[in-house]
Scaffold this active site. Structure first.
Site, mmCIF file in Angstrom:
data_model
loop_
_atom_site.group_PDB
_atom_site.id
_atom_site.type_symbol
_atom_site.label_atom_id
_atom_site.label_comp_id
_atom_site.label_asym_id
_atom_site.label_seq_id
_atom_site.Cartn_x
_atom_site.Cartn_y
_atom_site.Cartn_z
ATOM 1 N N ASP A 1 1.746 -12.065 3.106
ATOM 2 C CA ASP A 1 1.877 -11.701 4.836
ATOM 3 C C ASP A 1 0.656 -12.904 5.322
ATOM 4 O O ASP A 1 0.355 -13.757 4.465
ATOM 5 C CB ASP A 1 1.139 -10.344 4.898
ATOM 6 C CG ASP A 1 -0.072 -10.058 4.284
ATOM 7 O OD1 ASP A 1 -0.904 -11.058 3.837
ATOM 8 O OD2 ASP A 1 -0.403 -8.751 4.132
ATOM 9 N N LYS B 1 9.461 -10.210 3.097
ATOM 10 C CA LYS B 1 8.618 -9.557 2.424
ATOM 11 C C LYS B 1 8.581 -8.045 2.300
ATOM 12 O O LYS B 1 8.102 -7.891 1.088
ATOM 13 C CB LYS B 1 6.919 -9.745 3.729
ATOM 14 C CG LYS B 1 5.813 -9.398 3.348
ATOM 15 C CD LYS B 1 5.086 -8.840 4.426
ATOM 16 C CE LYS B 1 4.029 -7.883 3.892
ATOM 17 N NZ LYS B 1 3.630 -6.719 4.867
#
Length: 217
Positions: A139, A121
């Site tokens: 997320d 991420k």
């Protein structure tokens, strides 16, 4: 509403609400963005933006950061949480950038993911926001909204990312990532909406009467 209709509505609505997408984390270049994103793990962007001015006064480039004492870094970033791990990661990744990349942040997903403290991420955020390379960082908040909106039933953020990439054109990924985050914070937060309250949830699922349970990432 069919999935393709939900996708079209969500895309249009988010573009109407957020025609521009300022990057939430304060930074001046790829390196300071990388450090800020690393600090944002399990921490709010607001808190990171309160901490980074002092950190970047200490060192705002990998050459200077590599020469700092870990404890000095840790003391500054303590409010962000996980400071023992994050301070070591910041120092070590800075050393690697100097040793291996002449102080530059590599414009390569695999190379970024090899850096200490940098997961998929974080690497995706840097690729999209620092270099403009199409990526779709997911997320827990984007994961939650994708389920509320019927865009993914993935058990984890990895599957949700794959689903969203299939549904939306590649040229929309970078903006959508930020637009969904902004919408989630303003209208469809974990506590502020349960899948039956906000405009997008009600439009996509007008008959939904009960809260939408979502799989945790």
């Amino acid at each position: 509403m069919l999935k393709k209709d939900r996708v079209a509505f969500i895309d249009q609505r988010l573009q109407e609400l957020y025609p521009t997408q300022p990057i939430p984390l304060d930074h001046k270049d790829p390196y300071t963005l990388l450090v800020a994103v690393l600090l944002s793990a399990q921490c709010t962007d607001e808190r990171v933006n309160q901490v980074t001015p002092a950190l970047f006064d200490l060192a705002d480039n990998p050459f200077d950061m590599a020469g700092q004492d870990v404890e000095k870094i840790r003391e500054i970033i303590r409010p962000c949480g996980l400071s023992p791990q994050k301070s070591k990661a910041i120092k070590r990744l800075s050393e690697i950038l100097v040793e291996k990349y002449q102080g530059a942040v590599p414009e390569d997903m695999a190379a970024l993911e090899e850096l200490p403290g940098v997961g998929h991420k974080t690497a995706s955020v840097v690729m999209s926001q620092a270099f403009g390379v199409p990526a779709f960082p997911v997320d827990t908040h984007i994961h939650r909204l994708a389920q509320r909106w019927g865009l993914s039933s993935g058990k984890n953020v990895t599957q949700t990312e794959k689903d969203l990439k299939r549904l939306f054109p590649i040229e929309r990924w970078n903006a959508l990532h930020l637009q969904i985050i902004y919408y989630g914070r303003e209208y469809c937060s974990a506590r502020g909406c349960d899948g039956t309250v906000c405009d997008i949830c009600r439009t996509c699922y007008p008959e939904r009467k009960n809260p939408k349970k979502t799989r945790k990432a």
